[in-house]
Scaffold this active site. Structure first.
Site, PDB file in Angstrom:
ATOM      1  N   GLU A 293       0.889  -1.166   0.000  1.00  0.00           N
ATOM      2  CA  GLU A 293       0.000   0.000   0.000  1.00  0.00           C
ATOM      3  C   GLU A 293       0.916   1.202   0.000  1.00  0.00           C
ATOM      4  O   GLU A 293       1.761   1.366   0.878  1.00  0.00           O
ATOM      5  CB  GLU A 293      -0.913  -0.019   1.224  1.00  0.00           C
ATOM      6  CG  GLU A 293      -2.039   1.002   1.143  1.00  0.00           C
ATOM      7  CD  GLU A 293      -1.718   2.282   1.876  1.00  0.00           C
ATOM      8  OE1 GLU A 293      -1.559   3.323   1.180  1.00  0.00           O
ATOM      9  OE2 GLU A 293      -1.617   2.269   3.098  1.00  0.00           O
ATOM     10  N   CYS A 327      -2.027   8.399   4.117  1.00  0.00           N
ATOM     11  CA  CYS A 327      -2.061   7.971   2.712  1.00  0.00           C
ATOM     12  C   CYS A 327      -3.376   8.392   2.062  1.00  0.00           C
ATOM     13  O   CYS A 327      -3.439   8.586   0.853  1.00  0.00           O
ATOM     14  CB  CYS A 327      -1.897   6.460   2.618  1.00  0.00           C
ATOM     15  SG  CYS A 327      -0.425   5.824   3.430  1.00  0.00           S
TER      16      CYS A 327
END
Length: 542
Positions: A293, A327
């Site tokens: 990720e 993120c």
């Protein structure tokens, strides 16, 4: 040997404490913060259950007061990494063959330790190490890590219960074996929960782990390892090394027993690691699993029917909580011309009301960015926006690193939908807004999809259900987590499995069984009850 089919405690999300004035949790976390701030810790390597001091150390300081040293950590040499690998492999047989309920018990205990005696300590460590305000620390270091541990136990049992059909002639069984060899966890600075979950979820499925935390998160990673030790993770199962990331990674990936990478961090580094694995592919005993990720250029799109105050709040929270260092943080927004004046006023009002400073002062909403490199990068883009003719800073735009790495929450408005800060991941408290013609919604959705290489999170705000449906379809490939009438942050374990595609990662959805399935290698067993004794089938008869 299993002796029963056991029900695990039903996982529920850990309630978020308020830390309101006068609350016991507020007093506890401030006491823990003060104690940790006024002492210095020494963080060793953790290899085969032993605390290894190498004598080669680096200091740790808080981003909001970079001259204040809170401790030091020991740097690994190549021999230490090799030892971490060999001891993990030695521990593998016994750990992989431990009944699943025993592994579950360890991590359920870890969750309870964090929920109870370690809660104030892990939150305070995250406030110090990563400059999170108390609310951001609570939802991350305490609640999300607890949720990962509890829900992963439930997901593990769900996976084990998934079995093929059998008949009266044969019994078909699926074993969910851990991967052969050892796995490698590389974790980021920004979420203590991610740092704990990446090694823990793989170990829970019977794997043995070499874990390299971010240098900027080692202070709170120490608390995670203390919890794992007290919970009873056996020696050799999770080994922790710090130091030169290239040396550590090269040593790990040169091993023929390397079987998997669980990564959260930058897109560039992830691609480089993938390439390294590809270059070494002929050396491995098995094809390594690669789960990552990475970055994001996350968006907010407002439709002309949206509520202006809701849009402004989504921007203020989505872009500036934890200084935009999520993120999933909103870093580009598309606001229709009919709403812009109202949204603009609300956002400016919000940003001007933010208090900024040390997380030890619980009135501060904004604290520092993680380190000088991040500060300098953000300052450069802010300075550029001040001189570019197609950009205007409407609030914020100041910065100061004399004491801590403080960047004012900054809103840039651009007339160019492909302006650099509309496309480039900044990872800080900066959002760029493009005001579009309210009657060019469809064209704007196409622009949103084409502007960024990333596809992590995004949000649409609208009252018009047809507009919501249009956006849901048009933006289906540019956000792995898509939010309707909300900000694009705040995924909750068990509710919104998290991950994105394109340059944002492999979309293996942390916080769900999908991620755990990546860390097992199923073996199909067919047991036939009456074995044939003649090769001839009926069609061969005369």
């Amino acid at each position: 040997m299993g002796k029963g089919f056991f029900n695990v405690p039903i996982a529920i999300n850990e309630p978020v404490k308020s830390y309101a004035p006068g609350s016991p949790e507020r007093e506890a976390v401030l006491d823990a913060y003060s104690n940790m701030w006024n002492s210095k810790i020494d963080v060793p390597l953790y290899i085969n259950g032993k605390h290894i001091s190498t004598g080669n150390t680096k200091t740790m300081s808080a981003p909001h007061d970079h001259q204040h040293v809170v401790g030091s950590y020991h740097l690994a040499e190549k021999t230490h990494v090799e030892s971490a690998i060999s001891t993990a492999l030695e521990a593998r047989d016994e750990w992989a063959n431990l009944p699943w309920e025993q592994r579950a018990g360890i991590f359920l205990k870890a969750a309870k330790l964090i929920a109870g005696p370690y809660r104030a300590k892990i939150n305070a460590a995250t406030m110090i190490a990563q400059s999170k305000n108390v609310h951001q620390a609570e939802i991350d270091a305490a609640c999300e890590l607890i949720d990962f541990l509890r829900f992963n136990v439930q997901f593990m049992t769900d996976i084990y219960h998934e079995q093929p059909e059998s008949t009266s002639d044969a019994w078909n069984r699926l074993e969910y074996r851990p991967l052969e060899g050892f796995v490698y966890a590389v974790t980021p600075f920004n979420f203590t929960a991610i740092a704990g979950n990446l090694p823990a979820c793989m170990a829970m499925m019977g794997n043995v782990v070499v874990w390299k935390p971010s240098d900027s998160q080692i202070f709170s990673a120490k608390v995670i390892m203390d919890v794992f030790e007290e919970a009873g993770v056996p020696p050799g199962v999770i080994n922790v090394v710090f130091g030169d990331p290239v040396m550590i990674t090269d040593t790990v990936m040169d091993s023929p027993d390397f079987s998997g990478l669980h990564f959260t961090g930058s897109t560039y580094i992830f691609k480089e690691l993938w390439k390294k694995i590809g270059n070494n592919i002929h050396n491995y005993k098995t094809y390594p699993r690669i789960v990552g990720e990475t970055g994001g250029k996350d968006f907010i799109v407002a439709h002309k029917t949206a509520n202006a105050k809701q849009v402004a709040t989504a921007i203020s929270r989505g872009a500036f909580e934890f200084q935009g260092q999520k993120c999933s943080a909103a870093s580009r927004a598309y606001v229709p011309s009919n709403l812009w004046d109202e949204v603009k006023n609300y956002v400016i009002e919000d940003v001007k009301s933010f208090k900024m400073g040390s997380p030890a002062d619980l009135e501060n909403f904004i604290t520092a960015v993680i380190h000088e490199g991040s500060f300098d990068k953000l300052a450069k883009y802010i300075d550029q926006a001040k001189t570019d003719s197609d950009a205007e800073i409407i609030v914020g735009g100041n910065y100061d690193k004399s004491k801590g790495y403080f960047i004012e929450p900054t809103v840039i408005v651009t007339s160019n939908p492909k302006y650099t800060t509309m496309c480039t991941e900044l990872f800080g408290p900066v959002i760029t807004i493009y005001v579009y013609d309210e009657n060019q919604y469809s064209e704007t959705l196409k622009l949103v999809d084409e502007t960024s290489e990333y596809a992590l999170t995004g949000a649409i705000l609208a009252k018009d259900r047809y507009a919501i449906q249009e956006a849901t379809k048009a933006l289906q490939n540019c956000a792995g987590n898509f939010y309707i009438n909300d900000k694009p942050t705040g995924a909750v374990v068990g509710q919104q499995p998290f991950g994105g595609a394109r340059a944002s990662g492999t979309n293996d959805k942390a916080g769900s069984a999908l991620n755990l399935l990546r860390w097992v290698s199923p073996r199909m067993i067919k047991e036939t009850f009456v074995t044939p004794t003649d090769y001839r089938y009926p069609f061969l008869g005369e």
